[in-house]
Scaffold this motif. Structure first.
Motif, PDB file in Angstrom:
ATOM      1  N   HIS A 157       0.839  -1.206   0.000  1.00 34.65           N
ATOM      2  CA  HIS A 157       0.000   0.000   0.000  1.00 34.65           C
ATOM      3  C   HIS A 157       0.869   1.248   0.000  1.00 34.65           C
ATOM      4  O   HIS A 157       1.819   1.356   0.777  1.00 34.65           O
ATOM      5  CB  HIS A 157      -0.917   0.006   1.227  1.00 34.65           C
ATOM      6  CG  HIS A 157      -1.964  -1.046   1.138  1.00 34.65           C
ATOM      7  ND1 HIS A 157      -3.228  -0.807   0.666  1.00 34.65           N
ATOM      8  CD2 HIS A 157      -1.934  -2.369   1.444  1.00 34.65           C
ATOM      9  CE1 HIS A 157      -3.936  -1.913   0.691  1.00 34.65           C
ATOM     10  NE2 HIS A 157      -3.163  -2.886   1.164  1.00 34.65           N
ATOM     11  N   HIS A 158       0.530   2.172  -0.888  1.00 28.47           N
ATOM     12  CA  HIS A 158       1.223   3.456  -0.981  1.00 28.47           C
ATOM     13  C   HIS A 158       0.225   4.582  -0.757  1.00 28.47           C
ATOM     14  O   HIS A 158      -0.953   4.454  -1.120  1.00 28.47           O
ATOM     15  CB  HIS A 158       1.837   3.636  -2.369  1.00 28.47           C
ATOM     16  CG  HIS A 158       3.003   2.749  -2.632  1.00 28.47           C
ATOM     17  ND1 HIS A 158       3.303   2.283  -3.876  1.00 28.47           N
ATOM     18  CD2 HIS A 158       3.950   2.232  -1.817  1.00 28.47           C
ATOM     19  CE1 HIS A 158       4.381   1.516  -3.830  1.00 28.47           C
ATOM     20  NE2 HIS A 158       4.793   1.476  -2.582  1.00 28.47           N
ATOM     21  N   PRO A 159       0.688   5.726  -0.246  1.00 22.98           N
ATOM     22  CA  PRO A 159      -0.206   6.880  -0.134  1.00 22.98           C
ATOM     23  C   PRO A 159      -0.547   7.406  -1.530  1.00 22.98           C
ATOM     24  O   PRO A 159       0.174   7.158  -2.501  1.00 22.98           O
ATOM     25  CB  PRO A 159       0.615   7.900   0.658  1.00 22.98           C
ATOM     26  CG  PRO A 159       2.030   7.467   0.511  1.00 22.98           C
ATOM     27  CD  PRO A 159       2.021   5.988   0.281  1.00 22.98           C
ATOM     28  N   ASP A 160      -1.651   8.127  -1.638  1.00 17.52           N
ATOM     29  CA  ASP A 160      -2.097   8.657  -2.928  1.00 17.52           C
ATOM     30  C   ASP A 160      -1.026   9.463  -3.649  1.00 17.52           C
ATOM     31  O   ASP A 160      -0.920   9.419  -4.861  1.00 17.52           O
ATOM     32  CB  ASP A 160      -3.333   9.541  -2.748  1.00 17.52           C
ATOM     33  CG  ASP A 160      -4.604   8.723  -2.652  1.00 17.52           C
ATOM     34  OD1 ASP A 160      -4.569   7.506  -2.911  1.00 17.52           O
ATOM     35  OD2 ASP A 160      -5.643   9.309  -2.323  1.00 17.52           O
ATOM     36  N   ASP A 161      -0.245  10.214  -2.901  1.00 21.00           N
ATOM     37  CA  ASP A 161       0.755  11.090  -3.517  1.00 21.00           C
ATOM     38  C   ASP A 161       2.114  10.404  -3.684  1.00 21.00           C
ATOM     39  O   ASP A 161       3.133  11.067  -3.877  1.00 21.00           O
ATOM     40  CB  ASP A 161       0.901  12.373  -2.707  1.00 21.00           C
ATOM     41  CG  ASP A 161       1.361  12.115  -1.275  1.00 21.00           C
ATOM     42  OD1 ASP A 161       1.423  10.938  -0.842  1.00 21.00           O
ATOM     43  OD2 ASP A 161       1.665  13.102  -0.581  1.00 21.00           O
TER      44      ASP A 161
END
Length: 112
Positions: free
Chosen positions: A8-12
């Motif tokens: 999982h990565h942050p949106d930015d």
């Protein structure tokens, strides 16, 4: 049994600034270890959520295509492995290694 190990990565998330050579070496080493153990079925990294398209059928039966991910969350899947593991405990061990190599949260789920 097959398991999804999702990163999982942050949106930015921007791979150009968030990832360095050490991280790439750690991920490559993990992939090599998975192949040597004979558990890796598939691996794939995903492009940014800015490039995602979502499709949803509306009440009239038409399918609407919109820009961006389907869910409005702060994190999205950035890549994943499909592994063949004996049980959830074994899959979790690989998930722990993925969290360390990718420096990101990891989700492990069994396929039906």
């Amino acid at each position: 049994m097959q398991y999804l190990v999702a990163i999982h990565h942050p949106d930015d998330y921007d791979p150009a600034t968030a990832e360095d050579e050490a991280m790439h070496r750690d991920i490559d080493a993990l992939n090599d270890e998975m192949v040597a153990a004979g558990i890796r079925i598939f691996v794939g990294g995903l492009r940014t959520v800015k490039e995602a398209k979502s499709l949803k059928q509306n009440t009239g039966g038409d399918v609407l295509v919109t820009d961006g991910p389907y869910l409005e969350t702060k994190e999205h899947i950035g890549g994943f492995w499909v592994l063949e593991a004996a049980n959830m405990e074994e899959a979790l061990e690989w998930g722990r290694k993925a969290a360390i190599a990718c420096r990101a949260p990891v989700e492990v789920r069994q396929f039906h």
